[in-house]
Design an enzyme around this catalytic site. Structure first.
Site, PDB file in Angstrom:
ATOM      1  N   ARG A   1       0.621  -1.557  -0.122  1.00 34.76           N
ATOM      2  CA  ARG A   1      -0.056  -0.195   0.106  1.00 34.76           C
ATOM      3  C   ARG A   1       0.757   1.397   0.353  1.00 34.76           C
ATOM      4  O   ARG A   1      -0.134   3.017   0.325  1.00 34.76           O
ATOM      5  CB  ARG A   1      -0.729   0.111   1.161  1.00 34.76           C
ATOM      6  CG  ARG A   1      -1.727  -0.553   1.118  1.00 34.76           C
ATOM      7  CD  ARG A   1      -2.358  -0.467   2.519  1.00 34.76           C
ATOM      8  NE  ARG A   1      -4.579  -0.223   2.291  1.00 34.76           N
ATOM      9  CZ  ARG A   1      -5.334  -1.013   2.151  1.00 34.76           C
ATOM     10  NH1 ARG A   1      -4.778  -2.750   2.430  1.00 34.76           N
ATOM     11  NH2 ARG A   1      -7.029  -0.757   2.667  1.00 34.76           N
TER      12      ARG A   1
ATOM     13  N   ARG B   1     -17.701  -3.785  10.149  1.00 36.38           N
ATOM     14  CA  ARG B   1     -16.729  -2.977  10.731  1.00 36.38           C
ATOM     15  C   ARG B   1     -16.783  -2.048  11.176  1.00 36.38           C
ATOM     16  O   ARG B   1     -17.056  -1.214  10.376  1.00 36.38           O
ATOM     17  CB  ARG B   1     -15.468  -2.921   9.446  1.00 36.38           C
ATOM     18  CG  ARG B   1     -14.926  -4.599   9.161  1.00 36.38           C
ATOM     19  CD  ARG B   1     -14.329  -4.523   8.013  1.00 36.38           C
ATOM     20  NE  ARG B   1     -13.520  -3.574   7.004  1.00 36.38           N
ATOM     21  CZ  ARG B   1     -12.957  -3.659   6.287  1.00 36.38           C
ATOM     22  NH1 ARG B   1     -12.495  -3.925   5.467  1.00 36.38           N
ATOM     23  NH2 ARG B   1     -11.967  -2.993   6.006  1.00 36.38           N
TER      24      ARG B   1
HETATM   25  P1  ADP Z   1      -9.849  -1.640   2.856  1.00 35.85           P
HETATM   26  O1  ADP Z   1      -8.438  -2.408   2.075  1.00 35.85           O
HETATM   27  O2  ADP Z   1     -11.073  -2.264   2.247  1.00 35.85           O
HETATM   28  O3  ADP Z   1      -9.897  -0.616   3.419  1.00 35.85           O
HETATM   29  P2  ADP Z   1      -8.387  -4.140   4.839  1.00 35.85           P
HETATM   30  O4  ADP Z   1      -9.079  -4.871   5.386  1.00 35.85           O
HETATM   31  O5  ADP Z   1      -7.121  -4.092   2.875  1.00 35.85           O
HETATM   32  O6  ADP Z   1      -9.429  -2.852   4.263  1.00 35.85           O
HETATM   33  O7  ADP Z   1      -7.265  -2.586   6.042  1.00 35.85           O
HETATM   34  C1  ADP Z   1      -7.959  -2.088   6.762  1.00 35.85           C
HETATM   35  C2  ADP Z   1      -7.552  -1.185   7.550  1.00 35.85           C
HETATM   36  O8  ADP Z   1      -5.783  -1.937   8.130  1.00 35.85           O
HETATM   37  C3  ADP Z   1      -6.448   0.409   6.555  1.00 35.85           C
HETATM   38  O9  ADP Z   1      -7.168   0.824   6.885  1.00 35.85           O
HETATM   39  C4  ADP Z   1      -5.220  -0.399   7.313  1.00 35.85           C
HETATM   40  O10 ADP Z   1      -5.045   0.881   8.063  1.00 35.85           O
HETATM   41  C5  ADP Z   1      -5.025  -1.219   7.930  1.00 35.85           C
HETATM   42  N1  ADP Z   1      -3.957  -2.410   7.065  1.00 35.85           N
HETATM   43  C6  ADP Z   1      -4.414  -3.204   5.827  1.00 35.85           C
HETATM   44  N2  ADP Z   1      -3.713  -3.526   5.181  1.00 35.85           N
HETATM   45  C7  ADP Z   1      -2.257  -2.505   5.433  1.00 35.85           C
HETATM   46  C8  ADP Z   1      -0.741  -2.120   4.606  1.00 35.85           C
HETATM   47  N3  ADP Z   1      -1.203  -2.703   3.800  1.00 35.85           N
HETATM   48  N4  ADP Z   1      -0.128  -1.436   5.038  1.00 35.85           N
HETATM   49  C9  ADP Z   1      -1.077  -0.486   6.116  1.00 35.85           C
HETATM   50  N5  ADP Z   1      -1.591  -0.286   6.990  1.00 35.85           N
HETATM   51  C10 ADP Z   1      -2.638  -1.512   6.373  1.00 35.85           C
END
Ligand code: ADP
Ligand code: ZN
Length: 214
Positions: free
Chosen positions: A89, A161
């Site tokens: 990300r 969520r």
């Molecule tokens: P979405 O893509 O719908 O936002 P996720 O379940 O992928 O949902 O992520 C939820 C939260 O988890 C994000 O808003 C962030 O806070 C954290 N998160 C998930 N993946 C990452 C990542 N690769 N880097 C940083 N934070 C992450």
């Protein structure tokens, strides 16, 4: 071997797509969001730290996130392929992924960009319900469960969520635009980026992925 990254804004359908693809491809689904939510439920120190960021719609710091993924790739099941959902990300995470893959002698085949208009996202996310037990994802209008608020697959009560409120979604979108969208060019330059139209239903998204013959 199918080894892909799903790249897309929150609410673009990464989790839904990954859940269907992992069964048809028979590869592990690696979701950093799911791993963080599990750590939160388990009340681990890492989970508590991650939750501070997640509840505000911010990205969890790179060192924590990269550590989690590094550890996951030490398991041998990733040798048969994988679907990475929600990682990388940031550019720093993408560079770390390159290192993790090189060290484990694994190649990344494609990065699938789930392209969607931002206007659709808020509606999608605020109507989303998930199963805390099996991870199934529903939408109160678009993909409703057969019985209201009950998981079709395992009969658990569905939940919303905590970060799926309009206020937090706006922050998550902001984080996506600032920190994650540069990855589109990063992977385009590596010539492994493919794009699908993510405004469509899950079935139509799968059709588009199959048409890519990955
Ligand atoms: P979405 O893509 O719908 O936002 P996720 O379940 O992928 O949902 O992520 C939820 C939260 O988890 C994000 O808003 C962030 O806070 C954290 N998160 C998930 N993946 C990452 C990542 N690769 N880097 C940083 N934070 C992450
Ligand atoms: Zn369930």
């Amino acid at each position: 071997m199918r080894s892909v990254v799903l790249l897309g804004a929150p609410g673009s359908g990464k989790g839904t797509l990954a859940t269907i693809l992992k069964n048809s491809w028979n590869v592990p689904h690696i979701s950093t969001g799911d791993m963080f939510r599990e750590a939160v439920r388990a009340n681990s120190p890492m989970g508590l730290k991650a939750f501070e960021y997640m509840k505000a719609g911010l990205l969890v710091p790179d060192d924590i996130t990269i550590g989690v993924v590094d550890e996951r790739f030490s398991k041998s099941d990733v040798k048969k392929g994988f679907i990475l959902d929600g990682f990388p990300r940031t550019i720093k995470q993408a560079e770390a992924l390159d290192e993790i893959l090189t060290k484990n002698n694994i190649k990344l085949n494609s990065v699938i960009l789930l392209d969607i208009d931002e206007k659709l996202i808020i509606k999608r996310i605020t109507g989303r319900r998930t199963c805390p037990k099996c991870g199934a994802i529903y939408h109160i209008e678009n993909v409703p469960p057969r019985k209201q608020n009950i998981c079709d697959k395992c009969s658990s009560d569905l939940i919303q969520r905590k970060d799926d409120t309009e206020e937090v979604v706006k922050e998550r979108l902001n984080a996506y635009n600032k920190q994650t969208s540069p990855l589109v060019d990063f992977y385009r330059n590596k010539k492994i980026l493919v794009r699908i139209d993510a405004s469509k239903t899950p079935d139509k998204m799968i059709e588009q992925v199959e048409a890519l013959s990955l």
